[in-house]
Write an enzyme that holds these catalytic residues in place. Structure first.
Site, PDB file in Angstrom:
ATOM      1  N   CYS A 120      18.443 -51.268  46.784  1.00 10.58           N
ATOM      2  CA  CYS A 120      19.498 -51.145  45.572  1.00 10.58           C
ATOM      3  C   CYS A 120      19.030 -50.542  44.719  1.00 10.58           C
ATOM      4  O   CYS A 120      19.853 -49.636  44.112  1.00 10.58           O
ATOM      5  CB  CYS A 120      19.744 -52.416  44.952  1.00 10.58           C
ATOM      6  SG  CYS A 120      17.518 -53.140  44.623  1.00 10.58           S
ATOM      7  N   GLU A 166      12.061 -61.075  39.968  1.00 11.07           N
ATOM      8  CA  GLU A 166      12.336 -60.235  39.616  1.00 11.07           C
ATOM      9  C   GLU A 166      12.494 -60.404  37.816  1.00 11.07           C
ATOM     10  O   GLU A 166      13.335 -59.528  37.676  1.00 11.07           O
ATOM     11  CB  GLU A 166      12.807 -59.297  40.176  1.00 11.07           C
ATOM     12  CG  GLU A 166      12.540 -59.292  41.622  1.00 11.07           C
ATOM     13  CD  GLU A 166      14.055 -58.200  42.838  1.00 11.07           C
ATOM     14  OE1 GLU A 166      15.002 -58.889  43.091  1.00 11.07           O
ATOM     15  OE2 GLU A 166      13.568 -57.823  43.589  1.00 11.07           O
ATOM     16  N   GLU A 184      11.622 -53.696  37.701  1.00  8.77           N
ATOM     17  CA  GLU A 184      12.182 -52.435  38.416  1.00  8.77           C
ATOM     18  C   GLU A 184      13.508 -51.368  37.862  1.00  8.77           C
ATOM     19  O   GLU A 184      13.951 -51.473  37.034  1.00  8.77           O
ATOM     20  CB  GLU A 184      13.406 -53.421  38.971  1.00  8.77           C
ATOM     21  CG  GLU A 184      14.370 -53.525  40.584  1.00  8.77           C
ATOM     22  CD  GLU A 184      15.012 -54.251  40.976  1.00  8.77           C
ATOM     23  OE1 GLU A 184      14.587 -55.449  40.259  1.00  8.77           O
ATOM     24  OE2 GLU A 184      15.900 -53.995  41.832  1.00  8.77           O
ATOM     25  N   CYS A 212      16.477 -50.517  39.203  1.00 10.56           N
ATOM     26  CA  CYS A 212      17.395 -51.126  38.976  1.00 10.56           C
ATOM     27  C   CYS A 212      18.326 -51.233  37.760  1.00 10.56           C
ATOM     28  O   CYS A 212      18.726 -50.760  36.735  1.00 10.56           O
ATOM     29  CB  CYS A 212      18.552 -51.897  39.726  1.00 10.56           C
ATOM     30  SG  CYS A 212      18.398 -51.454  41.280  1.00 10.56           S
ATOM     31  N   GLY A 271      26.286 -65.221  41.226  1.00  7.81           N
ATOM     32  CA  GLY A 271      24.879 -65.658  41.125  1.00  7.81           C
ATOM     33  C   GLY A 271      24.056 -64.310  40.925  1.00  7.81           C
ATOM     34  O   GLY A 271      23.274 -64.456  40.093  1.00  7.81           O
ATOM     35  N   HIS A 272      24.485 -63.245  40.915  1.00 11.56           N
ATOM     36  CA  HIS A 272      23.809 -62.079  40.926  1.00 11.56           C
ATOM     37  C   HIS A 272      25.362 -61.569  40.097  1.00 11.56           C
ATOM     38  O   HIS A 272      26.371 -60.460  40.712  1.00 11.56           O
ATOM     39  CB  HIS A 272      24.043 -60.751  42.126  1.00 11.56           C
ATOM     40  CG  HIS A 272      23.250 -60.074  41.693  1.00 11.56           C
ATOM     41  ND1 HIS A 272      22.999 -59.186  40.309  1.00 11.56           N
ATOM     42  CD2 HIS A 272      21.659 -59.172  41.617  1.00 11.56           C
ATOM     43  CE1 HIS A 272      22.535 -58.210  40.346  1.00 11.56           C
ATOM     44  NE2 HIS A 272      21.798 -58.177  41.197  1.00 11.56           N
ATOM     45  N   HIS A 331      26.018 -63.312  47.508  1.00 11.14           N
ATOM     46  CA  HIS A 331      26.257 -62.033  46.511  1.00 11.14           C
ATOM     47  C   HIS A 331      27.502 -61.389  47.109  1.00 11.14           C
ATOM     48  O   HIS A 331      27.835 -60.073  48.031  1.00 11.14           O
ATOM     49  CB  HIS A 331      25.325 -61.150  47.173  1.00 11.14           C
ATOM     50  CG  HIS A 331      23.797 -61.378  46.906  1.00 11.14           C
ATOM     51  ND1 HIS A 331      23.143 -62.158  46.336  1.00 11.14           N
ATOM     52  CD2 HIS A 331      22.948 -60.428  45.500  1.00 11.14           C
ATOM     53  CE1 HIS A 331      21.590 -61.725  46.219  1.00 11.14           C
ATOM     54  NE2 HIS A 331      21.645 -60.910  45.045  1.00 11.14           N
TER      55      HIS A 331
END
Lengths: 670, 670
Positions: free
Chosen positions: A419, A329, A349, A351, A184-185, A133
């Site tokens: 988040c 997720e 989720e 977000c 990766g994100h 991250h």
């Protein structure tokens, strides 16, 4: 290229609508309680670079619990700056300034800026961009800096962040000696496009585009997939993986299993997938609206469309929520949309729905289609809004459509992975930017209205000031009054006609047929109509309660009540006879449904409950029979169960008034 | 303590029943084609301890593709010895003897005997009992040795295996210096109980009991869970795991998350779970029938019952199949029973149903309850039997209830993990042991008849010879003729009355009320009735086609046709209008169903097809409507779709006659 996060300040909310009441709560309460949480959990001081006891917790690997702290701070700063722009608050201002000072002091000489890799593993920067991250945190820092600069009109945050972005730009890229990696994100991509939109930075555009074009390259670094390469460099076992990866090399969790243009379906972690598509939308928009050229513009546009369609048509709940699997997720096979944990999943989720709103907003610039506007509204009122308590102090991360003993319908004041709460705060803070888009085309002003509420926008068009005001009690009823002031410029207004209204609307004064045109879910009011009627009213019809069912291939033979854009649920607090999460409650489409307007004691807001009848199925008889004999066999297929009265409330209203946390959106269809 | 694998030779099959036809096919074909597969794949020669190219394949970690070869050989030897006992076959005899020679030559001085850890990783014995199947392979070798000794009446295989078991017994146990471990894949426990049952070996009993009592101990070795301890010893990363473990330390996959007595629900890999329970049943049986004492007999009995109930009532398909998740080949949450891959899962492994039959057979000794007998029969005719083609050359590993584009309804001649085909061969070889149990109680002979077919059992009771013969065409119809010869000894006969018969049966000659007694699914014929009627007939009724539905909490609102113990499915070969796996095919309980007797061209066996009508739902209208509007809304909830004729065949009959591999057991309920 404007983004909602930069243009929202041209609009103001007014009146006492559902949106303005929620926004007031966030401004008065949430932004403060979230600050308090940042402080008590240690996040607030993390840029002081001292050791925190949680850094010793290695229960999760490789991701430590504090890995996202930089982004939690960043999202809160971003939100705070939006709210400061609207209403100055001394405490918030002081906190932002303190945080910015700490961030500045935490930066390395070479521009690097990350808490974990400064305090905990200082020798391991960029060794695991798949999981760690760093680029995600950097993206949120960049978004914070954009918001900060916009409010403070100084470079105190932007300066170190640009230095950091410059460091990243040197580290990643196609050149020899650069890392051919990508996050990766995904997140930094969309942040870089915002930077480009705001400053025209060519290097920001290039880096964002590189991250998109390189993603999923099977031979990107030394002939290997970048994530394989970096795993080898770390000498990690390929079979060692975070718990979120079901199998080794499940790079589809990161949308890196294939180059983006080759992805046929939307896969993996839902927030990552949609943040990535927001950036893809910005890539396409940039190509269409600037002189930045793309090598395969058609393929990018088609990919965007294909993955959106797969998400909305095959992988989205009736609430607008996405993601059915807790472990990653995210998404799984088409039409796999169980309502809760005891049915096999459901994540949805918060977000992810914030991301869907961002994506829908971008797509509306590319293609004015009510399909995008409808989903934006659905996500806002049903997922984003259900994620916060009426008092603004508690939140959800996961928004299942049915509770279970394992996962009741409840909210929490904070999360170790936090988040969602600041994401809500920044979304509501910039929400005015999602209501409409506008500008000048062919020397005419235009406003495309996506969301109805009470609000006003003021903008300049060809040197003239255009003001459009809308007044409504949406989403409680469908009447929206508009008042336009656009002296000396021809103006076109386009208004969204939600698909669920099924063509039922009235426009007053009644236009001549050549003055209006309906296409793809929007009605276009010509300059002729608008100039003749500076005050006009749109009334959207079909607000009667109606039943929804998910796609037949979901194997969910359920009915859900909806009214306008609002999806309803049943809660045990209104139906105290229920003790098993409404698993055996049957409703029928032919039962009369009545409405009752109520006022919340907590906020004073009006809301509408729906009342009907239901049947409680008993399984005792069934379970006494030989294995598998049909439960209804003896009753000539007649509805079996005890008739009861049932009360439904908006899903956004759930889990606010006590009860035992039993809730369900889709009830068995009798 | 008798096991079906040891007493089966006291019974013989006769006539041309479904069972005898399948058994003939295995004896004449499968046992030979499986031998051929062992040879062409390299398994046959593996105990020569030479390198095979597949040993270089490291695509799977830590388990290499050849890890189970020892057990494939062992299961085939076991099966071969059962069949040799029935019909001598020179080729098979020669192969068994060759294999035994090779196995003998492969043993280490100290007794150790395993191909992988001799050829590939000779320094790593017992370093990963969780994943590396050494104890599993040893268990199957022991079962092979028992069968071998029974046929050959020599110790050529038993001798090295007992030496190996002795080596294992020294290695594992509670003493200091011993490893306090237990197999990641249970199997050896039930094999050890068979050894104890056959020879009375106290050390075999002790070791089996140790493996059961130690399992899941959170502090078993140096204060740690054994699997944690061995991971540390190997210096492996805790987060490195085979693809079958969804998360790190998912020891529930191995039923080692808790001590067995503390397990509330049946979890994890379904074959492992049920093999383990077979051993638990043997532990309890041993306690009840011998002087072996248990410290908590009530708790063991309750655990057995609790985990069986959870499996059958919450986690079993209508076909008797178990396991809904492919990743760990096993169980998940209660009532999660999707029919196929595109619905979110369905595994139903062949070996798991072989294990269920073994467990049910054990439980019938503990508690004569039709609940166990019904499930044994269900598993036999619907999972075990569907797992082999009519020609005996092809098999299934997975037995889903609905096909999908990804997983069509097809069979294969072999598998890289080849547990299922030889498991079928040994089950059918010893099948006579499952038909009935019998013996002497209070100086009276008894026979409890669990399965109906044409067969005869001969046994000694108090020095007298008892012969019971049954003749029937089961499962095609319900008439079973019995002939008893039991001179000079009072004999009680108990006959299973399947629950699906709902009490419909007739006994001829008609007994007086004091001569019979019905309890828990068995009718007891008193010695008085039996001695007066040495020939009697039971006719089970309710053979008309009937509809089954899975538990309402599965969210599967489907209907399945069944007739007697046979579950039906629809296949596209009979219904060529179908092109989408019967996903949109609706059937109604009130549609007439007719039977038609047919004869298979391949085997000459009779089978009964069921004919009815159905409706093909079209989703075009639905997909054109606003999102989520109910597909049937405009039709006043009337059935929508085109009416068609539909043909059903027994599920065991599927995938034998061409077609495109479209198949479904549970069809939408209209």
């Amino acid at each position: 290229m404007s983004h909602p996060q930069s243009v929202f300040s041209q609009s103001t909310f007014g009146g006492k609508t559902l949106l303005s009441i929620r926004r007031d709560t966030i401004q008065k309460t949430s932004i403060h309680t979230q600050l308090e949480q940042l402080k008590v959990t240690g996040r607030y001081d993390c840029f002081k670079l001292k050791w925190h006891p949680v850094y010793d917790d290695h229960a999760m690997w490789p991701v430590p619990f504090h890995l996202f702290w930089d982004s939690d701070i960043a999202k809160w700063i971003e939100a705070a700056c939006y709210w400061l722009q609207e209403n100055y608050d001394k405490e918030i201002d002081k906190a932002v300034q303190e945080l910015v000072d700490m961030i500045r002091s935490a930066q390395h000489e070479d521009g690097y800026l990350n808490v974990h890799y400064t305090v905990v593993e200082p020798d391991k920067r960029w060794t695991n961009v798949k999981d760690m991250h760093e680029l995600y945190n950097a993206g949120h820092m960049l978004e914070a800096a954009l918001a900060h600069k916009s409010f403070y009109k100084n470079d105190l945050l932007m300066e170190p962040i640009l230095k950091y972005i410059n460091h990243i730009d040197k580290t990643f890229g196609p050149k020899k000696g650069q890392r051919h990696g990508y996050p990766g994100h995904p997140e930094i991509e969309l942040a870089l496009f915002r930077l480009y939109g705001s400053t025209g930075s060519q290097s920001a555009y290039n880096l964002a585009r590189y991250f998109l074009e390189e993603r999923g390259n099977p031979k990107g670094q030394d002939g290997k997939h970048y994530y394989d390469w970096e795993t080898e460099q770390r000498r990690d076992n390929f079979w060692a993986r975070p718990d979120s990866y079901p199998e080794h090399r499940s790079y589809w969790v990161n949308q890196a299993h294939l180059p983006i243009l080759e992805q046929k379906t939307i896969e993996g972690h839902s927030v990552r997938a949609v943040y990535l598509l927001v950036a893809v939308a910005d890539l396409v928009l940039t190509h269409q609206m600037t002189d930045q050229k793309l090598s395969a513009p058609k393929e990018w546009t088609e990919t965007l469309s294909r993955l959106w369609d797969n998400m909305v048509d095959q992988k989205m709940y009736l609430t607008g929520g996405i993601g059915s699997i807790k472990q990653w997720e995210g998404f799984t096979v088409d039409h796999y949309l169980p309502q809760g944990t005891d049915e096999g999943g459901c994540y949805s989720e918060t977000c992810a729905s914030v991301a869907v709103m961002m994506l829908a907003e971008r797509l509306l610039h590319l293609d004015l289609d009510g399909r995008y506007g409808d989903i934006m509204e659905l996500s806002l009122y049903n997922v984003v809004m259900t994620a916060m308590s009426l008092d603004g102090k508690e939140f959800t991360y996961v928004n299942q459509l049915a509770s279970s003993d394992e996962d009741k319908s409840v909210r929490y004041d904070w999360f170790w992975c936090a988040c969602c709460p600041p994401n809500l705060a920044r979304l509501y803070g910039s929400l005015a930017g999602y209501l409409w888009d506008y500008g000048v085309q062919d020397a005419r002003a235009y406003v495309n209205v996506h969301l109805y509420t009470t609000a006003k926008v003021t903008f300049e068009a060809d040197g003239k000031t255009v003001v459009l005001e809308q007044i409504s009690n949406w989403p409680l009823d469908g009447k929206v009054d508009f008042q336009l002031s656009a002296p000396d410029i021809q103006t076109t207004i386009r208004l969204r006609l939600p698909a669920w209204a099924r063509g039922h609307y009235t426009l007053t004064p009644n236009p001549d047929s050549e003055q209006v045109n309906v296409s793809k879910g929007y009605i276009t009011l010509s300059p002729a109509y608008v100039s003749a009627n500076s005050f006009f009213t749109l009334e959207i019809g079909n607000f009667e309660p109606r039943y929804l069912s998910p796609h037949p291939h979901t194997n969910q033979r359920t009915l859900t009540l909806a009214r306008g854009p609002i999806v309803y649920c049943a809660e045990d607090v209104d139906n105290p006879w229920e003790t098993n999460h409404f698993k055996d409650t049957i409703i029928r489409r032919d039962s009369p449904v009545t409405e009752e307007k109520r006022v919340s004691e907590q906020t004073g807001e009006e809301y509408i409950v729906l009342k009907s009848k239901c049947w409680q199925r008993s399984l005792k008889d069934w379970e006494a029979k030989p294995r598998g004999e049909d439960p209804e066999m003896d009753a000539a297929d007649q509805l079996v169960g005890e008739e009861r009265a049932i009360v439904f409330v908006p899903y956004y209203f759930r889990a606010n008034r006590g009860g035992n946390g039993h809730m369900r959106v889709g009830l068995l269809k009798g």
